[in-house]
Enzyme design. Structure first.
Site, short mmCIF file in Angstrom:
data_model
loop_
_atom_site.label_atom_id
_atom_site.label_comp_id
_atom_site.label_asym_id
_atom_site.label_seq_id
_atom_site.Cartn_x
_atom_site.Cartn_y
_atom_site.Cartn_z
N ASP A 91 0.85 -1.20 0.00
CA ASP A 91 0.00 0.00 0.00
C ASP A 91 0.88 1.25 0.00
O ASP A 91 2.00 1.22 0.53
CB ASP A 91 -0.90 0.02 1.23
CG ASP A 91 -2.00 -1.04 1.18
OD1 ASP A 91 -2.32 -1.48 0.08
OD2 ASP A 91 -2.50 -1.41 2.26
N PRO A 92 0.40 2.35 -0.56
CA PRO A 92 1.21 3.58 -0.63
C PRO A 92 1.78 4.02 0.72
O PRO A 92 2.93 4.46 0.79
CB PRO A 92 0.24 4.61 -1.19
CG PRO A 92 -0.70 3.81 -2.04
CD PRO A 92 -0.87 2.51 -1.31
#
Length: 302
Positions: free
Chosen positions: A47-48
């Protein structure tokens, strides 16, 4: 005629310690540009806002990505008790709250139910496809979806630290397709207090660890210089979980052309998936059958 892709024919792995706020795709693109590589991909999205190990495959190493994706991997993460969010992490809106806080013993007891072969429902904001569209795109439009549970193997899930009543530090070792955000959400529900992920860090994936990793700052500083090449790991590290067979010289010639080739084998059985090498150089991955490797992937390293 198809356009020939520009760049260097460079193969291997660059292990990156991904920073928060950067997508996995952005890391791959930066690595590809920095090494002037023709081809690059990664073995498992983060995930970012997650940090930690991102294994970037270059050139022919992209053919070994499935073996890293399928391998066990480990995560360290902090769960925030008492709040549920619509994204199951800090990026979303709070949708439920509770005054209850679990004890250490209650957490340890609940963890037993999340080890082994379990069923896990991915977060609403995830990349799974629902009727051909990514779930996160539909979730952004306010749609609440019924996402089917998926199997996940969890090898280990441990309580590592308890900084305060509101938070807990956990470590999980799991197989392919695990969502740490779902673990935090479901654990909070099991404990009757809600929960979401505050921070997430991947510690290792298959044969790769953070000791192998280079930072984005280092990638930037060494971009397009020979010094960055020194950090590239061999392609065959992506095949660590498969038996290695030695090809004969005649067998190597046949394997390079995509045909079954003779190999010298021991401790493998008919039908086992293996990889073949000649003088330490990877040739192909395939199935061992009666003294030959029948290739499914051939490496073009000449």
């Amino acid at each position: 005629m198809a356009r020939k892709r520009k760049g260097r024919d460079i193969s291997g792995w660059l292990i990156v310690d991904k920073p928060a706020g950067m997508t996995s795709t952005a890391v791959v693109n930066k690595v590809r540009w920095s090494l002037e590589a023709k081809k690059a991909g990664h073995a498992g999205t983060l995930d970012p806002e997650a940090t930690g190990l991102l294994a970037v495959a270059l050139g022919e190493a992209t053919k070994t990505v499935p073996y890293i994706t399928d391998a066990l991997k480990a995560y360290s993460f902090v769960v925030r008790w008492g709040q549920a969010t619509n994204t199951d992490d800090t990026e979303g809106e709070i949708i439920a709250e509770s005054d209850k806080r679990p004890s250490d013993d209650e957490i340890k007891e609940a963890l037993h139910g999340f080890v082994g072969d379990i069923q896990q429902v991915p977060p609403q904001f995830s990349a799974v496809k629902i009727d051909g569209e990514r779930a996160y795109k539909r979730a952004r439009d306010g749609e609440e979806m019924d996402i089917a549970a998926r199997p996940l193997y969890v090898d280990e899930l441990l309580l590592i630290d308890r900084p305060n009543a509101d938070t807990a530090v956990l470590e999980m070792t799991c197989g392919k397709g695990g969502y740490v955000r779902s673990i935090a959400r479901d654990l909070g529900n099991t404990l009757g207090c809600h929960g979401h992920v505050l921070t997430l860090r991947r510690l290792w994936s298959g044969p790769f660890t953070l000791d192998d990793a280079i930072t984005i700052e280092q990638v930037d500083a060494l971009a397009r210089t020979p010094d960055l090449d020194a950090f590239i790991k061999p392609l065959e590290l992506g095949l660590t979980d498969l038996p290695e067979l030695r090809a004969t010289h005649e067998g190597a010639t046949r394997l390079k052309n995509g045909n079954p080739g003779m190999v010298i084998a021991s401790n493998v059985e008919y039908g086992d998936e293996c990889w073949a090498s000649l003088d330490g150089k990877p040739l192909a991955v395939g199935r061992y059958k009666a003294g030959e490797l029948h290739p499914s992937r051939v490496f073009n390293l000449d």
